[in-house]
Design a protein around this motif. Structure first.
Motif, PDB file in Angstrom:
ATOM      1  N   ASN A 179       0.804  -1.236   0.000  1.00 18.47           N
ATOM      2  CA  ASN A 179       0.000   0.000   0.000  1.00 18.47           C
ATOM      3  C   ASN A 179       0.836   1.284   0.000  1.00 18.47           C
ATOM      4  O   ASN A 179       0.325   2.350   0.321  1.00 18.47           O
ATOM      5  N   ASP A 180       2.093   1.185  -0.382  1.00 14.80           N
ATOM      6  CA  ASP A 180       2.975   2.350  -0.421  1.00 14.80           C
ATOM      7  C   ASP A 180       3.311   2.655  -1.882  1.00 14.80           C
ATOM      8  O   ASP A 180       4.215   2.037  -2.473  1.00 14.80           O
ATOM      9  N   VAL A 181       2.595   3.596  -2.476  1.00 17.95           N
ATOM     10  CA  VAL A 181       2.763   3.912  -3.898  1.00 17.95           C
ATOM     11  C   VAL A 181       4.142   4.501  -4.178  1.00 17.95           C
ATOM     12  O   VAL A 181       4.786   4.155  -5.177  1.00 17.95           O
ATOM     13  N   GLU A 187      -4.765   1.457  -8.242  1.00 18.68           N
ATOM     14  CA  GLU A 187      -4.509   2.206  -9.479  1.00 18.68           C
ATOM     15  C   GLU A 187      -3.035   2.150  -9.872  1.00 18.68           C
ATOM     16  O   GLU A 187      -2.702   2.049 -11.065  1.00 18.68           O
ATOM     17  N   ALA A 188      -2.151   2.195  -8.876  1.00 18.25           N
ATOM     18  CA  ALA A 188      -0.716   2.106  -9.167  1.00 18.25           C
ATOM     19  C   ALA A 188      -0.363   0.751  -9.787  1.00 18.25           C
ATOM     20  O   ALA A 188       0.444   0.674 -10.729  1.00 18.25           O
ATOM     21  N   THR A 236      -1.501   0.525 -13.349  1.00 20.84           N
ATOM     22  CA  THR A 236      -0.555   1.255 -14.202  1.00 20.84           C
ATOM     23  C   THR A 236       0.655   0.380 -14.534  1.00 20.84           C
ATOM     24  O   THR A 236       1.140   0.373 -15.669  1.00 20.84           O
ATOM     25  N   SER A 264      -5.360  -0.668  -0.720  1.00 18.77           N
ATOM     26  CA  SER A 264      -5.920   0.684  -0.758  1.00 18.77           C
ATOM     27  C   SER A 264      -6.255   1.080  -2.202  1.00 18.77           C
ATOM     28  O   SER A 264      -5.627   0.599  -3.145  1.00 18.77           O
ATOM     29  N   PRO A 265      -7.234   1.965  -2.386  1.00 15.08           N
ATOM     30  CA  PRO A 265      -7.625   2.377  -3.754  1.00 15.08           C
ATOM     31  C   PRO A 265      -6.483   2.954  -4.581  1.00 15.08           C
ATOM     32  O   PRO A 265      -6.359   2.649  -5.777  1.00 15.08           O
ATOM     33  N   ASP A 266      -5.615   3.774  -3.964  1.00  7.73           N
ATOM     34  CA  ASP A 266      -4.519   4.355  -4.745  1.00  7.73           C
ATOM     35  C   ASP A 266      -3.490   3.302  -5.143  1.00  7.73           C
ATOM     36  O   ASP A 266      -2.862   3.381  -6.202  1.00  7.73           O
ATOM     37  N   PHE A 267      -3.349   2.279  -4.307  1.00  6.55           N
ATOM     38  CA  PHE A 267      -2.417   1.198  -4.641  1.00  6.55           C
ATOM     39  C   PHE A 267      -2.978   0.350  -5.777  1.00  6.55           C
ATOM     40  O   PHE A 267      -2.223  -0.124  -6.640  1.00  6.55           O
ATOM     41  N   GLU A 279       6.966   2.970  -6.756  1.00  5.36           N
ATOM     42  CA  GLU A 279       7.535   3.720  -7.894  1.00  5.36           C
ATOM     43  C   GLU A 279       9.054   3.763  -7.823  1.00  5.36           C
ATOM     44  O   GLU A 279       9.739   3.664  -8.859  1.00  5.36           O
TER      45      GLU A 279
END
Length: 377
Positions: free
Chosen positions: A154-156, A191-192, A195, A186-189, A160
């Motif tokens: 969960n650490d975008v 999406e990452a 990608t 998590s939602p942002d993870f 990266e």
């Protein structure tokens, strides 16, 4: 004196019978089961359709080697195939399923590294253990397999940074880290990771614990519209009969040509007979009920336990729930008190009480469990 290796921390009693959502021990005690045999008995201990199918298959043919056609494997594979989008390989456990996924990945992304996340769990065989970034699991087994890289879940930003430094060919992960502490993605993870997939990195989703309806979807990745390149299953797939599966998109099927991988017992008729009935049972109506019960149970636990000084957080999805305590030393004590009061639960991570009730458990029984947790905590 025991004739067994003492590699399990066994409790000092034996469970000898199961009925519906209850277990009975050799001392006459009855327990409401919030473990499902560590996520295995999703349909409880009285799934008669499965029992009937296995008994009939046992009388017909108990073993069939993979030298021959196996119609039952075809039936189960079709039900798992996401409308014929994936090919299946059957094995006997979650770690075997993940080994198959890692071998296939090596063929597809030769000489590239595999990224796995800290506190994830993928098994105890060497490949799967190399992807299990937990010191307690890996300790004493160095050197592990090369070309595995660890990053925080969960650490975008950390993700990266790793991608900039390393040549990553695939990422293996769980939608909810089960053994790591019931930690949802998590939602942002999400999406990452999508990608990453768009850039050609394979996504391997470990559904060993989260799959087969546990979260209210057949596969937990469906909550987030993932289309994994590879995903793995085991535990609840055959409701107590050992089996596992690795599924990969059709375009990767040619990499596992004849002789590249195999299993003597993988996809055996007894396991497939049970799995076929499990997958018939877990239809859209069944999954809607799991979703409803999951919302009910999480809300109930939040209402009853969030005010407790001993509770730090409550999280989960469907009927996979973790109660994080403020003091990790209290976890064994709480589990012991729950057992004394007739409820079986699990630990996870360092400080979490993990709840994995059978998916057929009623709201009345879920409420009974919540009330007992409220009393103990």
């Amino acid at each position: 004196m025991t004739n067994l290796f003492e590699n399990y921390g066994r409790l000092p009693f034996s469970l000898i019978k199961g009925e519906d959502q209850y277990l009975f021990d050799d001392r006459g005690n009855k327990y409401l089961d919030f473990t499902s045999g560590i996520g295995v008995m999703n349909l409880g201990y009285s799934f008669e359709k499965g029992k009937v199918a296995v008994k009939a298959q046992l009388d017909s043919l108990s073993h069939l080697s993979n030298l021959y056609q196996n119609p039952l494997q075809e039936d189960v594979a079709e039900k798992l195939s996401q409308n014929h989008s994936y090919k299946a390989f059957f094995c006997n456990s979650g770690t075997e399923a993940n080994e198959a996924a890692l071998k296939l990945t090596h063929l597809i992304k030769k000489d590239q590294k595999i990224l796995a996340f800290i506190d994830g769990f993928h098994g105890r065989t060497f490949g799967a253990m190399s992807a299990t970034m937990q010191e307690k699991i890996q300790a004493g087994f160095s050197p592990l397999l090369p070309n595995f890289v660890a990053s925080p879940f969960n650490d975008v930003v950390a993700l990266e940074q790793i991608l900039e430094k390393e040549k990553i060919g695939a990422i293996i992960f769980e939608i909810i880290q089960g053994e790591g502490g019931v930690l949802p993605i998590s939602p942002d993870f999400v999406e990452a990771l999508k990608t990453c997939q768009q850039k050609g990195i394979l996504l391997i989703i470990d559904e060993v614990q989260t799959g087969i309806g546990r979260t209210g979807k057949l596969f937990a990745f469906e909550h987030f519209d993932f289309e994994p390149d590879i995903f793995t299953l085991a535990k609840a797939l055959a409701n107590g009969i050992p089996t596992g599966a690795m599924l990969a998109k059709n375009k990767y099927a040619s990499y596992f040509s004849a002789g590249k991988h195999g299993s003597t017992f993988g996809g055996n008729p007894l396991a497939m007979a049970s799995a076929n009935e499990v997958l018939k049972e877990i239809d859209s109506d069944f999954l809607e009920k799991v979703t409803d019960k999951g919302i009910f149970f999480l809300k109930l636990l939040t209402e009853k336990l969030s005010v407790k000084a001993t509770v730090k957080s409550i999280r989960g999805l469907g009927l996979m729930i973790g109660i994080q305590l403020t003091d990790e030393k209290k976890v064994p004590e709480v589990l012991a008190l729950l057992r004394e009061n007739g409820l079986l639960a699990l630990s996870a991570g360092h400080d979490v009480i993990r709840l994995l009730p059978p998916l057929v458990m009623t709201k009345v029984e879920l409420q009974k469990g919540a009330e007992l947790l409220e009393k103990i905590l």
